[in-house]
Motif scaffolding. Structure first.
Motif: not given
Length: 324
Positions: A67, A141, A184, A189
């Motif tokens: 990530q 994601d 993420t 978001n």
């Protein structure tokens, strides 16, 4: 296109010798590259912690997710480890157009002996499962919820995959590996920076054995990367100022002053633009400033003035009449 069904790793390489990381680990490697092995980028700068996480994925068949913010080189990091192991690698971007049929497979009309026949064509998941490849799910994601459940079963290390249309159960190749990258960490978001990012099912997120973060490089390492990418850029003082400018935007984003930031990719574009326009301000506008909202341009211009001791005309945008 050659098939790689029968390839197996035949070497064991030292992490210390290959990646210059203080570790006793050894990792399997293939003796020769094939067409699916990424090209080695000699200029790539490895992050020690992330490299060890990826190595664990290759050596011990762990499912690894990386990530981080955009432009940190998450996917490239996996590819460059694979390149040094000669490990075949397939990269799939989970954009909104990817469907279940793309992942699983579908019937297609083909020509056999001058006759049209219907034949099942495997999707990327069964194709990869049968072979010694590292399958990378980019933008994990951003995948639609209806296709994420297709992936869930194979997240288990011995996870078999059922092809319902063919009445087949596929057992993964012993050298199949699986990685993912995401901006993420499954919360969607939240900061408005990554439109299209989905909230991830936590039962699925829990199946990833290793989750690590890749942040932006230290100043000197980023300078070295840009020098390697744009070798004709020889003004080191100017380049240091450009990287300092990028770091100010990242700090501004971190504290909520900016809604966007400069990634290393943006700095490389800035350096390349400078080679074209021979003007640092023009190159900066085209690479980054024009992507900013009008409300934020004065602050970005202030950062620019700090780094280059030059005023941008955007410094005077949206000032009240009494402050001019």
């Amino acid at each position: 296109m050659s098939d790689i069904l029968d390839l197996e790793p035949s070497l064991s390489v030292s992490v210390r010798d290959t990646f210059n990381i203080d570790s006793h680990l050894k990792v399997p490697a293939f003796s020769e590259p094939c067409e699916f092995v990424p090209a080695v980028d000699e200029a790539y700068q490895f992050n020690a912690d992330v490299t060890l996480a990826i190595i664990a994925g290759f050596a011990f068949n762990r499912r690894v997710m990386i990530q981080g913010l955009h432009g940190t080189g998450k996917s490239t990091h996996i590819e460059q480890v694979a390149a040094r192991l000669n490990w075949p690698c397939v990269r799939l971007n989970l954009d909104g157009q990817i469907s279940r049929l793309d992942l699983v497979g579908k019937d297609a009309i083909v020509i056999r002996d001058n006759q049209q026949v219907t034949e099942f064509q495997e999707g990327i998941i069964p194709w990869s499962l049968r072979r010694p490849v590292a399958l990378i799910f980019d933008e994990y994601d951003a995948g639609r919820p209806d296709i994420m459940f297709v992936i869930q079963r194979i997240l288990e290390r011995d996870g078999k995959f059922t092809l319902l249309d063919q009445n087949q159960v596929i057992s993964p190749n012993p050298n199949f590996r699986m990685f993912a990258t995401s901006n993420t960490i499954g919360q969607g978001n939240l900061n408005g920076l990554y439109h299209g990012a989905q909230m991830l099912n936590h039962a699925q997120l829990d199946r990833w054995d290793i989750v690590t973060s890749l942040n932006y490089l230290p100043h000197d390492d980023e300078v070295n990367i840009i020098k390697a990418r744009v070798p004709e850029f020889t003004d080191e003082k100017l380049l240091n100022a450009m990287v300092s400018m990028a770091q100010l935007t990242r700090n501004g984003f971190a504290v909520g002053d900016l809604s966007t930031l400069m990634s290393p990719r943006t700095v490389i574009s800035w350096a390349e633009n400078f080679q074209i326009f021979k003007d640092i301000q023009t190159a900066f506008r085209f690479a980054f400033l024009n992507k900013c909202s009008d409300d934020e341009k004065p602050l970005v211009a202030e950062y620019f003035q700090r780094c280059f001791d030059e005023e941008l005309e955007e410094s005077y945008m949206h000032l009240s009449p009494t402050s001019k």
